[in-house]
Scaffold this motif. Structure first.
Motif, PDB file in Angstrom:
ATOM      1  N   ARG A   1       0.824  -1.210   0.000  1.00 52.08           N
ATOM      2  CA  ARG A   1       0.000   0.000   0.000  1.00 52.08           C
ATOM      3  C   ARG A   1       0.862   1.265   0.000  1.00 52.08           C
ATOM      4  O   ARG A   1       0.579   2.232  -0.712  1.00 52.08           O
TER       5      ARG A   1
ATOM      6  N   GLU B   1      -7.821  -8.586  -2.284  1.00 46.11           N
ATOM      7  CA  GLU B   1      -8.267  -7.426  -1.509  1.00 46.11           C
ATOM      8  C   GLU B   1      -7.167  -6.375  -1.413  1.00 46.11           C
ATOM      9  O   GLU B   1      -7.432  -5.174  -1.530  1.00 46.11           O
ATOM     10  N   VAL B   2      -5.932  -6.828  -1.181  1.00 45.67           N
ATOM     11  CA  VAL B   2      -4.820  -5.873  -1.110  1.00 45.67           C
ATOM     12  C   VAL B   2      -4.657  -5.167  -2.451  1.00 45.67           C
ATOM     13  O   VAL B   2      -4.530  -3.933  -2.509  1.00 45.67           O
TER      14      VAL B   2
ATOM     15  N   ALA C   1      -6.857  -4.623  -4.733  1.00 43.52           N
ATOM     16  CA  ALA C   1      -7.979  -3.703  -4.970  1.00 43.52           C
ATOM     17  C   ALA C   1      -7.855  -2.422  -4.150  1.00 43.52           C
ATOM     18  O   ALA C   1      -8.429  -1.388  -4.521  1.00 43.52           O
ATOM     19  N   SER C   2      -7.110  -2.481  -3.046  1.00 46.41           N
ATOM     20  CA  SER C   2      -6.977  -1.313  -2.169  1.00 46.41           C
ATOM     21  C   SER C   2      -5.866  -0.364  -2.603  1.00 46.41           C
ATOM     22  O   SER C   2      -5.729   0.720  -2.026  1.00 46.41           O
TER      23      SER C   2
ATOM     24  N   HIS D   1      -3.443   2.214  -4.945  1.00 47.47           N
ATOM     25  CA  HIS D   1      -3.747   3.469  -5.630  1.00 47.47           C
ATOM     26  C   HIS D   1      -3.456   3.414  -7.121  1.00 47.47           C
ATOM     27  O   HIS D   1      -3.878   4.301  -7.862  1.00 47.47           O
TER      28      HIS D   1
ATOM     29  N   GLU E   1      -7.143 -12.764  -0.019  1.00 42.37           N
ATOM     30  CA  GLU E   1      -6.503 -11.645   0.676  1.00 42.37           C
ATOM     31  C   GLU E   1      -5.631 -10.829  -0.287  1.00 42.37           C
ATOM     32  O   GLU E   1      -5.613  -9.597  -0.224  1.00 42.37           O
TER      33      GLU E   1
END
Length: 296
Positions: free
Chosen positions: A27, A48-49, A51-52, A54, A45
């Motif tokens: 991130r 999800e990372v 998709a989070s 930038h 997982e």
């Protein structure tokens, strides 16, 4: 918020990216402008990372100890993003307890993931890092600097990856590849919280001398790793005091051998028959993945 900087447009691979250090590192690198290739054993997982983040990212499900799988990942990253500028060998698991009563499967797996997995990662990605004159960062630990009773597998594996990275630095430097070693003390991750679930391990750790008896927040440690990647540093210290430990490491085995023996004696029969598997959610994920592979 995505910002431009030294990592803008850089393609960075992070293993063990589903949680903990790897997830937060992804991130923070993405926020600095990097494109992320995430590797790990937990596809949901990892998704999800990814998709989070930038900016551009993709994830690959792979066991870092599998040569063929990691070679496919390296080829896939190159095909998708065109290059690889940095690789962070972060994947790791841990177990604890007296060696004599340890679960041999868990003990071996710690060495396989932490040491062999790092070597497999390096073997897979070094060719593309040579093309880009890139950077390979090996995540080690305070456990590479000082031995610790009840952590024989973890200390052996982290000492091994430190030595591996130092050897690699000398071998590939003339190809333009920089190699760094990252050191972390007890940092607030699933792995450390999992180890603390055992009363004896938690009490033993509380008796360590300051500042090694504290659990440190994850964010500042990862910020230091990000800065190290930006500088392509030879050594990266997740906690400020770890740099000073380097000057003491020659004395530590004798001290630990004496003081550690006294501390272990205090626990007496509590240690007899003590057996701990892989700790934390990451350890559980590793065990589930191997069980699923055997069932196929």
């Amino acid at each position: 918020m995505r910002t431009s900087g030294k990592l803008d447009g850089q393609v960075v691979v992070v293993t063990g990216a589903a949680r903990g250090v790897g997830a937060l590192l992804a991130r923070k690198l993405s926020a600095r402008g990097a494109t992320l290739a995430l590797v790990g054993l937990e596809p949901d997982e990892l998704r999800e990372v990814a998709a989070s983040l930038h900016g551009p990212a993709h994830h690959w499900h792979a066991d870092v100890t599998d040569h063929e799988a990691m070679a496919r990942v390296a080829a896939g990253v190159k095909d998708r993003f065109g290059k690889v500028d940095a690789v962070v060998a972060n994947a790791g698991v841990a177990t604890g307890g007296p060696f004599v009563d340890s679960d041999p499967v868990s003990w071996k797996r710690v060495v396989e993931v932490n040491l062999i997995g790092s070597a497999v990662t390096g073997r897979a990605f070094l060719p593309v890092l040579m093309e880009s004159r890139g950077y390979f960062l090996q995540i080690a630990s305070l456990a590479a600097i000082t031995p610790a009773p009840m952590l024989s597998a973890y200390c052996a594996s982290k000492s091994g990856v430190e030595a591996f990275a130092h050897c690699l630095r000398a071998e590939v430097g003339h190809k333009g590849v920089r190699v760094g070693v990252g050191y972390l003390s007890w940092t607030d991750t699933d792995m450390v919280r999992g180890a603390d679930q055992d009363d004896t391990m938690r009490e033993l750790r509380s008796r360590l001398p300051w500042p090694s008896n504290k659990t440190y927040p994850l964010g500042p440690a990862v910020d230091r790793i990000v800065a190290g990647i930006e500088r392509r540093s030879a050594h990266v210290y997740g906690q400020w005091w770890l740099r000073g430990m380097q000057s003491l490491r020659g004395y530590l085995p004798a001290v630990i051998g004496s003081v550690g023996q006294r501390e272990i004696r205090r626990f007496g029969d509590r240690l007899d028959g003590m057996r701990i598997g892989l700790v934390g959610a990451g350890g559980e994920a590793d065990e589930k993945a191997r069980a699923a592979e055997k069932a196929r």
